[in-house]
Design a protein around this motif. Sequence first.
Motif, mmCIF file in Angstrom:
data_model
loop_
_atom_site.group_PDB
_atom_site.id
_atom_site.type_symbol
_atom_site.label_atom_id
_atom_site.label_comp_id
_atom_site.label_asym_id
_atom_site.label_seq_id
_atom_site.Cartn_x
_atom_site.Cartn_y
_atom_site.Cartn_z
ATOM 1 N N ALA A 55 0.829 -1.209 0.000
ATOM 2 C CA ALA A 55 0.000 0.000 0.000
ATOM 3 C C ALA A 55 0.864 1.260 0.000
ATOM 4 C CB ALA A 55 -0.938 0.000 1.203
ATOM 5 N N LEU A 56 2.007 1.210 0.684
ATOM 6 C CA LEU A 56 2.917 2.357 0.693
ATOM 7 C C LEU A 56 3.604 2.525 -0.665
ATOM 8 C CD1 LEU A 56 4.530 1.810 4.209
ATOM 9 C CD2 LEU A 56 3.098 3.758 3.548
ATOM 10 N N GLU A 57 3.983 1.396 -1.266
ATOM 11 C CA GLU A 57 4.678 1.469 -2.550
ATOM 12 C C GLU A 57 3.780 1.944 -3.683
ATOM 13 O OE1 GLU A 57 6.156 -2.468 -2.961
ATOM 14 O OE2 GLU A 57 7.809 -2.196 -1.529
ATOM 15 N N ASN A 58 2.499 1.558 -3.649
ATOM 16 C CA ASN A 58 1.616 1.982 -4.744
ATOM 17 C C ASN A 58 0.879 3.287 -4.454
ATOM 18 O OD1 ASN A 58 -0.603 1.329 -3.105
ATOM 19 N ND2 ASN A 58 -0.845 -0.712 -3.989
ATOM 20 N N GLY A 59 1.183 3.913 -3.323
ATOM 21 C CA GLY A 59 0.623 5.230 -3.026
ATOM 22 C C GLY A 59 -0.755 5.218 -2.404
ATOM 23 N N GLN A 60 -1.260 4.047 -2.035
ATOM 24 C CA GLN A 60 -2.559 4.020 -1.358
ATOM 25 C C GLN A 60 -2.461 4.591 0.047
ATOM 26 O OE1 GLN A 60 -3.169 -0.311 -2.036
ATOM 27 N NE2 GLN A 60 -5.207 0.294 -2.792
ATOM 28 N N LEU A 61 -1.295 4.433 0.674
ATOM 29 C CA LEU A 61 -1.037 4.982 1.998
ATOM 30 C C LEU A 61 0.258 5.780 1.977
ATOM 31 C CD1 LEU A 61 -1.779 1.929 4.382
ATOM 32 C CD2 LEU A 61 -3.199 3.991 4.094
ATOM 33 N N ILE A 62 0.346 6.718 2.902
ATOM 34 C CA ILE A 62 1.604 7.421 3.124
ATOM 35 C C ILE A 62 1.957 7.319 4.606
ATOM 36 C CG2 ILE A 62 1.328 9.048 1.195
ATOM 37 C CD1 ILE A 62 0.427 11.155 3.249
ATOM 38 N N GLN A 63 3.257 7.330 4.854
ATOM 39 C CA GLN A 63 3.765 7.340 6.229
ATOM 40 C C GLN A 63 4.410 8.701 6.430
ATOM 41 O OE1 GLN A 63 6.413 4.077 7.312
ATOM 42 N NE2 GLN A 63 7.472 5.385 8.810
ATOM 43 N N PRO A 64 3.697 9.630 7.062
ATOM 44 C CA PRO A 64 4.183 11.017 7.112
ATOM 45 C C PRO A 64 5.417 11.226 7.982
ATOM 46 C CG PRO A 64 2.164 10.785 8.395
ATOM 47 C CD PRO A 64 2.358 9.493 7.678
ATOM 48 N N PHE A 65 5.713 10.314 8.897
ATOM 49 C CA PHE A 65 6.847 10.493 9.804
ATOM 50 C C PHE A 65 7.716 9.228 9.845
ATOM 51 C CE2 PHE A 65 3.176 12.863 11.430
ATOM 52 C CZ PHE A 65 3.653 14.161 11.275
ATOM 53 N N LYS A 66 9.022 9.427 9.933
ATOM 54 C CA LYS A 66 9.946 8.293 10.036
ATOM 55 C C LYS A 66 9.857 7.611 11.398
ATOM 56 C CE LYS A 66 13.416 9.981 6.749
ATOM 57 N NZ LYS A 66 14.845 10.354 6.556
ATOM 58 N N LEU A 67 9.385 8.352 12.394
ATOM 59 C CA LEU A 67 9.344 7.818 13.752
ATOM 60 C C LEU A 67 8.444 6.587 13.837
ATOM 61 C CD1 LEU A 67 9.907 8.028 16.838
ATOM 62 C CD2 LEU A 67 7.877 9.514 16.971
ATOM 63 N N THR A 68 9.035 5.479 14.248
ATOM 64 C CA THR A 68 8.261 4.279 14.552
ATOM 65 C C THR A 68 8.583 3.859 15.982
ATOM 66 O OG1 THR A 68 9.977 2.790 13.711
ATOM 67 C CG2 THR A 68 8.262 3.458 12.161
ATOM 68 N N CYS A 69 7.628 3.278 16.651
ATOM 69 C CA CYS A 69 7.812 2.826 18.029
ATOM 70 C C CYS A 69 7.638 1.306 18.076
ATOM 71 C CB CYS A 69 6.800 3.491 18.960
ATOM 72 S SG CYS A 69 6.973 5.282 19.053
ATOM 73 N N HIS A 70 8.035 0.732 19.198
ATOM 74 C CA HIS A 70 7.885 -0.711 19.382
ATOM 75 C C HIS A 70 7.323 -0.995 20.766
ATOM 76 C CE1 HIS A 70 8.576 -4.985 19.282
ATOM 77 N NE2 HIS A 70 9.266 -4.918 20.401
ATOM 78 N N ALA A 71 6.335 -1.866 20.805
ATOM 79 C CA ALA A 71 5.754 -2.267 22.086
ATOM 80 C C ALA A 71 6.518 -3.481 22.609
ATOM 81 C CB ALA A 71 4.277 -2.617 21.913
ATOM 82 N N ASP A 72 7.062 -3.351 23.796
ATOM 83 C CA ASP A 72 7.804 -4.468 24.390
ATOM 84 C C ASP A 72 6.898 -5.696 24.502
ATOM 85 O OD1 ASP A 72 10.032 -2.900 24.649
ATOM 86 O OD2 ASP A 72 9.607 -2.315 26.724
ATOM 87 N N ASP A 73 7.479 -6.838 24.232
ATOM 88 C CA ASP A 73 6.777 -8.126 24.347
ATOM 89 C C ASP A 73 5.608 -8.263 23.376
ATOM 90 O OD1 ASP A 73 8.491 -8.848 26.443
ATOM 91 O OD2 ASP A 73 7.205 -7.838 27.904
ATOM 92 N N GLU A 74 5.559 -7.425 22.346
ATOM 93 C CA GLU A 74 4.512 -7.556 21.335
ATOM 94 C C GLU A 74 5.164 -7.846 19.991
ATOM 95 O OE1 GLU A 74 1.391 -4.704 21.045
ATOM 96 O OE2 GLU A 74 1.299 -4.353 23.205
ATOM 97 N N SER A 75 4.904 -9.020 19.483
ATOM 98 C CA SER A 75 5.451 -9.443 18.193
ATOM 99 C C SER A 75 4.521 -10.484 17.595
ATOM 100 C CB SER A 75 6.852 -10.052 18.358
ATOM 101 O OG SER A 75 7.795 -9.101 18.777
ATOM 102 N N TRP A 76 4.734 -10.758 16.312
ATOM 103 C CA TRP A 76 4.095 -11.901 15.675
ATOM 104 C C TRP A 76 5.041 -13.085 15.827
ATOM 105 C CZ3 TRP A 76 2.770 -7.085 14.371
ATOM 106 C CH2 TRP A 76 1.434 -6.828 14.044
ATOM 107 N N TYR A 77 4.483 -14.206 16.238
ATOM 108 C CA TYR A 77 5.284 -15.409 16.445
ATOM 109 C C TYR A 77 4.771 -16.549 15.574
ATOM 110 C CZ TYR A 77 7.513 -13.333 20.535
ATOM 111 O OH TYR A 77 8.240 -12.516 21.364
ATOM 112 N N MET A 78 5.702 -17.338 15.060
ATOM 113 C CA MET A 78 5.377 -18.592 14.401
ATOM 114 C C MET A 78 5.762 -19.706 15.371
ATOM 115 S SD MET A 78 6.770 -20.169 10.774
ATOM 116 C CE MET A 78 8.484 -19.788 11.179
#
Length: 308
Positions: free
Chosen positions: A247-270
């Motif tokens: 979606a970001l590559e085809n322009g459907q969405l934009i990410q206005p800020f470089k700032l990203t955060c991470h929630a401790d102990d929150e991830s996708w697991y296999m």
Amino acid sequence: MSVNLPPLSAIRAFEAASRHLSFTKAGDELGMTQAAVSYQIKILEDRLGFQLFTRKARKIELTDNGGQLAARVVDAFSSLRSAFEDISEKNAGQLVVSSNTTFAVNWLSNRLFEFQMQNPDVGVRIVPYGPHAEPEFNESDVVISACKAPPKNWLAHEIVRADFTPMLSPKLADTIGGVKKPEDILKLPLVDPQDPWWQMWFEAAGLPNVDLSGHPSSRMGSQALEANRAIAGQGVAILTPYFCKTALENGQLIQPFKLTCHADDESWYMSYPPALRTSRKVRLFRDWVHAELKRDGMPVTAPMAVVA
């Protein structure tokens, strides 16, 4: 009238010996000595009260009673073998994956064709689960979970960290002349304003204790659904960039800020149970997922045993 069956070990020995007409060959098949097979046959004969074999110098022959019993027992064991072979082949050829909706929609659905092309003998059944449901741990070979711990002793790989940042459609951003500062986001509707990620991101952006109570509640509980709303211009969503690459590559969405955060102990697991560590279908799927992540430049972790 029901009759109690003799010991299964004795029945197995008789079945093998009646096919081979040899205690030695039966022992080789069953991993037993010739003497052990002979002992099991003796147990069975004592239990039945008649001889099953006539023992001669260099061979054995079935007695009349033994021949009648052998015909039924060999047939019964043949049916059992067929049943186990059928279920084993079916299980070996079908992989059941219980997956979080976001991963199923934004990742698996776009790539699964490649796995099936590489492994045409493995059929894959995806069982997605929604935001308020539990993964099918007991009914699946592999589980892709988000913020839900696998069962104790399962093997788990962290596959995607829960990084997050605001995203929106360019048309929505244009309605206020563009989103240039974090404060600009507050001028627009938010998708799921009750999501704790919002407060975490605003605080990291220098806006602690932002009051979002004036924004209508729109709890979706799934990034896949929230991203679709953002693409439709219905609000700003707080999303994981990795799942929105297309979606970001085809322009459907934009990410206005470089700032990203991470929630401790929150991830996708296999994850998968230890009994399936060496399963061919699980190994093929696990290695394929890792290869796809590496191709995307994502870190790949070794499995860890869940202890809590």
